[in-house]
Scaffold this motif. Structure first.
Motif, PDB file in Angstrom:
ATOM      1  N   THR A  89      66.455  84.548  38.523  1.00  0.00           N
ATOM      2  CA  THR A  89      67.064  84.267  38.897  1.00  0.00           C
ATOM      3  C   THR A  89      65.808  82.993  40.007  1.00  0.00           C
ATOM      4  N   LEU A  90      65.236  83.149  40.532  1.00  0.00           N
ATOM      5  CA  LEU A  90      64.390  81.830  41.162  1.00  0.00           C
ATOM      6  C   LEU A  90      63.727  80.994  40.284  1.00  0.00           C
ATOM      7  N   PHE A  91      63.364  81.353  39.149  1.00  0.00           N
ATOM      8  CA  PHE A  91      63.307  80.608  38.228  1.00  0.00           C
ATOM      9  C   PHE A  91      64.137  80.007  38.175  1.00  0.00           C
ATOM     10  N   ASN A  92      64.935  80.039  37.741  1.00  0.00           N
ATOM     11  CA  ASN A  92      66.186  78.898  36.922  1.00  0.00           C
ATOM     12  C   ASN A  92      66.821  78.145  37.758  1.00  0.00           C
ATOM     13  N   ILE A  93      66.369  78.869  39.212  1.00  0.00           N
ATOM     14  CA  ILE A  93      66.972  77.561  40.759  1.00  0.00           C
ATOM     15  C   ILE A  93      65.105  76.714  40.569  1.00  0.00           C
ATOM     16  N   ALA A  94      64.288  77.268  40.274  1.00  0.00           N
ATOM     17  CA  ALA A  94      63.210  75.759  40.362  1.00  0.00           C
ATOM     18  C   ALA A  94      63.688  75.238  39.721  1.00  0.00           C
ATOM     19  N   ARG A  95      63.935  76.104  37.938  1.00  0.00           N
ATOM     20  CA  ARG A  95      64.429  74.793  37.399  1.00  0.00           C
ATOM     21  C   ARG A  95      64.949  73.929  37.178  1.00  0.00           C
ATOM     22  N   PHE A  96      66.343  74.457  38.350  1.00  0.00           N
ATOM     23  CA  PHE A  96      67.695  73.488  38.695  1.00  0.00           C
ATOM     24  C   PHE A  96      67.104  72.500  39.919  1.00  0.00           C
TER      25      PHE A  96
END
Length: 418
Positions: A89-96
């Motif tokens: 989830t945090l990985f995807n937030i960083a990508r966002f």
């Protein structure tokens, strides 16, 4: 050059995930989940939508320069955080967050360059932004290849899964930090300075918004901009960068061969973007757009047929490289040039943001849909669909796309909104 660094980071951040994909999928345990794979590939593109959506109004309110600085901050934060997080989830937030940087830079960099460039070299200067995009793409491809260790060795595969993909993202930190520092030293766009001076002279004059852009007088040029923007994505070329593994493995190559072929496509991308820097002022925007739509339509028709016949090897690589070359010489740079040219000064910020938003909607839907389309229709059916889209776009562009070569922004405003 400083403004175009937004394009460099745009290209790197956009493509680096393609090389990291085989490894972070194993790390996060999503190798057997097409839905989660599509989500990971699409999160940054959703960020692009948000970044592009706010970029136009913010650029008209605060100026072009502060928004370029903001995009540099977003790139820097994302580069560090994406490789740092161990949670999906945090990985995807960083990508966002990185996607927001792409969205802002993709709207602001070409617009800023167009506004500071004289008419006779404007196309070449805006194409410089595309040049830095493809250099960013090639940089990501080379970094990915150099960091990915021999997958036939168990220890190397373990390193790839645990650390390799992280360093692929962390490598972006250096150019992002450089862009951030240099963005403080560039001047504000003269067009924006004139707009603010005019607003001060007439305090009752409001800044242009989406409601004004949607007025009838801008209808034709807005439709043209939206179609050009979405077509640049739905022509299908960008799935080659984001889903290189599936495309080249489907053509009979192993993972090591995949990385080599990815770098070959990146080199072709750079070489033919250099060609575009000269062709765009000699051949004109309209000619190149028609060449791109028609050429890709034929190449994808052939590529889909070769997949259907089960062909593999060199011919498949040659067709993919041909598609990248045509795109790099035509739709890649010319789309950004046209979008930066065709809109009047008063609505250019909001119009550029609206079309960039549409472009990233096209990119988001393209990227998210490819795994499902490829699974349902096979590579042959998928590329036949892209061929059909290119042919339809050729017909539209033949009827609607004007030639903007050598004309001032003021002249284009008079011609396209009369």
């Amino acid at each position: 050059m400083v403004s175009a660094m937004g394009g460099l980071l745009f290209g790197y951040d956009w493509v680096v995930i393609g090389g990291a994909k085989p490894f972070y999928e194993l790390y996060f345990g999503i190798s057997d989940s097409p839905l989660m794979q599509g989500l990971a590939m699409t999160t940054a593109l959703v960020g692009c939508l948000v970044g592009a959506m706010v970029a136009g109004a913010a650029a008209d309110k605060y100026g072009r320069k502060p928004l370029l600085t903001a995009s540099a901050v977003l790139f820097t934060v994302s580069a560090i955080a994406t490789g740092l997080f161990n949670d999906f989830t945090l990985f995807n937030i960083a990508r966002f967050i990185g996607g927001m940087g792409i969205g802002v830079a993709s709207a602001l960099s070409p617009m800023y360059i167009a506004e500071v460039s004289p008419a006779q070299i404007r196309g070449r200067m805006v194409s410089l932004n595309q040049m830095t995009i493809v250099l960013g793409i090639l940089s990501a491809q080379i970094v990915n290849m150099l960091l990915a260790r021999d997958t036939s060795v168990a220890e190397s595969q373990a390193w790839n899964v645990e650390w390799g993909w992280r360093w692929m993202f962390w490598a972006e930190t250096l150019p992002a930090a450089l862009f951030l520092v240099l963005s403080f030293f560039i001047p504000e766009s003269p067009v924006y300075t004139q707009m603010k001076a005019a607003t001060k002279a007439q305090p009752t004059e409001k800044e242009a918004g989406l409601r004004e852009l949607l007025q009838h007088r801008y209808g034709k040029v807005l439709l043209l901009g939206l179609v050009i923007a979405v077509f640049q994505q739905w022509c299908g070329t960008n799935v080659i960068f984001n889903y290189a593994e599936e495309i080249f493995v489907g053509a009979g190559f192993d993972v090591d061969g995949m990385f080599i072929n990815i770098v070959i496509t990146g080199i072709a991308n750079v070489v033919f973007t250099i060609v575009a820097l000269y062709a765009i002022e000699r051949w004109g925007r309209r000619t190149l757009m028609l060449l791109g739509a028609g050429g890709l339509g034929l190449i994808y028709l052939t590529l889909g047929t070769c997949y259907a016949l089960g062909m593999t090897g060199f011919l498949m690589v040659a067709l993919v490289v041909a598609a990248i070359s045509v795109y790099a010489m035509t739709l890649g740079p010319v789309t950004w040039t046209l979008l930066a040219e065709i809109f009047p000064h008063r609505v250019r910020g909001i119009a550029m943001a609206t079309c960039t938003f549409a472009l990233w909607v096209g990119c988001c839907t393209l990227t998210f849909s490819f795994p499902s389309m490829n699974a349902a229709l096979g590579s042959s059916g998928t590329f036949w669909i892209y061929s059909g889209i290119c042919i339809c776009a050729f017909i539209f562009l033949f009827q609607r796309c004007p030639e903007t070569k050598g004309k001032s922004l003021e002249q284009l405003e008079r011609e396209l909104t009369k």
